[in-house]
Design an enzyme around this catalytic site. Structure first.
Site, PDB file in Angstrom:
ATOM      1  N   ASP A 193      -5.331   4.485   1.966  1.00 43.46           N
ATOM      2  CA  ASP A 193      -6.254   5.590   2.292  1.00 43.46           C
ATOM      3  C   ASP A 193      -5.699   6.399   3.460  1.00 43.46           C
ATOM      4  O   ASP A 193      -5.792   7.638   3.474  1.00 43.46           O
ATOM      5  CB  ASP A 193      -7.635   5.048   2.677  1.00 43.46           C
ATOM      6  CG  ASP A 193      -8.366   4.428   1.500  1.00 43.46           C
ATOM      7  OD1 ASP A 193      -8.140   4.877   0.359  1.00 43.46           O
ATOM      8  OD2 ASP A 193      -9.157   3.494   1.721  1.00 43.46           O
TER       9      ASP A 193
ATOM     10  N   LYS B  74     -13.014  -4.405   0.601  1.00 45.78           N
ATOM     11  CA  LYS B  74     -11.827  -4.002   1.371  1.00 45.78           C
ATOM     12  C   LYS B  74     -11.623  -4.834   2.636  1.00 45.78           C
ATOM     13  O   LYS B  74     -10.494  -5.112   3.019  1.00 45.78           O
ATOM     14  CB  LYS B  74     -11.940  -2.529   1.780  1.00 45.78           C
ATOM     15  CG  LYS B  74     -11.740  -1.547   0.647  1.00 45.78           C
ATOM     16  CD  LYS B  74     -11.694  -0.144   1.232  1.00 45.78           C
ATOM     17  CE  LYS B  74     -11.747   0.894   0.135  1.00 45.78           C
ATOM     18  NZ  LYS B  74     -11.490   2.238   0.653  1.00 45.78           N
TER      19      LYS B  74
END
Ligand code: ATR
Length: 267
Positions: A101, A65
């Site tokens: 997220d 990420k």
């Protein structure tokens, strides 16, 4: 046929393929969602290769990420969080990086009629999940208190997040007693029946989101339900980060119920 996928290592037990494919089935889209497990050194080649092959979109998970942020053109929120979990290849320029997220946590709360604007929020944890959720809540108008076992990490994060304060776990009792929203962004509750939040501090005016989704009913959520609080389990956050990615990629409203059923039937 549009191809979507997940880049991570490992990705073997990911719930994203069935969740996204349930959406394609529901809407009759000709698309597939597959998993890729490149070596850590190959992430740049993997993203360039996906672009060259005409892959429509990728999710990105651990350990890629942060690396992905350096390779794509990140949208503002992803850049501030410092992590990309969704890449869209549809534009003509470099692929765009998003962090769904953060929005996933917000949509999970809103789905349960929780108001974020002007809420007093407590985020427990200052790791990757805590960062995303703290930025998301602050951007949506909440005042965020970040509490972490390693207190210095909470202070460092609080300096970056608008209006946030940093704390050790010892402040949780007081913070939670005065809060509207509490989010557990630590791994506590995953391996053992433990909770990071003192049960005494929970109350019925509170909404509690646990980012842990295995087990679905953590000790924190049981304690919260006993206190009369609104509870939001981690599958909602997992669902809505996927819903958000689907909507970025396709430009269509996601079939949330179909995705939710696919996810929950596997948890
Ligand atoms: P993620 O990307 O899932 O957020 P992470 O970056 O490794 O994972 O962060 C894990 C978080 O859980 C951290 O906030 C960590 O606290 P520390 O910064 O002090 O390590 C927290 N955490 C993990 N185990 C914990 C425990 N037993 N008690 C309290 N906090 C814990």
């Amino acid at each position: 046929m549009d191809v979507y996928g997940l880049l991570g290592n490992p990705v073997g037990h990911s719930l994203s393929p069935p969740m996204h494919e349930a959406a394609y089935d529901e809407l009759g889209l000709e698309a597939r969602y597959v998993t890729f497990e490149p070596d850590e050194d190959d992430i740049e080649d993997a993203i360039a290769g996906a672009d060259a092959l005409g892959i429509a979109g990728l999710n990105v998970t651990i350990p890629f990420k942060q690396d992905a942020l350096e390779i794509v053109a990140p949208e503002d929120l992803a850049a501030r969080i410092g992590a990309v979990n969704t890449i869209d290849f549809s534009g003509s320029g470099p692929p765009t990086g998003y962090n769904t997220d953060a929005v996933g946590a917000l949509r999970a709360l809103r789905d349960h009629d929780v108001t974020i604007q002007d809420a007093r929020a407590v985020v427990v944890g200052a790791g990757g999940a805590g960062r995303a959720i703290a930025f998301g809540l602050a951007d949506a108008g909440a005042t965020v208190a970040i509490a972490n076992r390693t207190e210095s990490k909470a202070h460092t994060l609080a300096e970056e997040v608008p209006r946030a304060t940093g704390h050790g776990l010892g402040d949780l009792e007081r913070l939670v007693a005065n809060a509207d929203v509490v989010v557990n962004a630590t791994s506590v509750g995953m391996e053992s029946d433990a909770t990071p939040v003192p049960a005494d501090a929970l109350h019925e005016e509170l909404a509690v989101l646990d980012a842990v989704y295995s087990p679905l009913e953590t000790r924190l959520l049981r304690d919260a339900a006993d206190a009369g609080a609104t509870t939001v389990d981690g599958a909602w956050m997992l669902l809505y980060q996927g819903v958000e990615a689907f909507e970025i990629w396709t430009g269509r409203d996601a079939p949330v119920d179909a995705m939710n059923n696919a996810l929950r039937s596997r948890l």
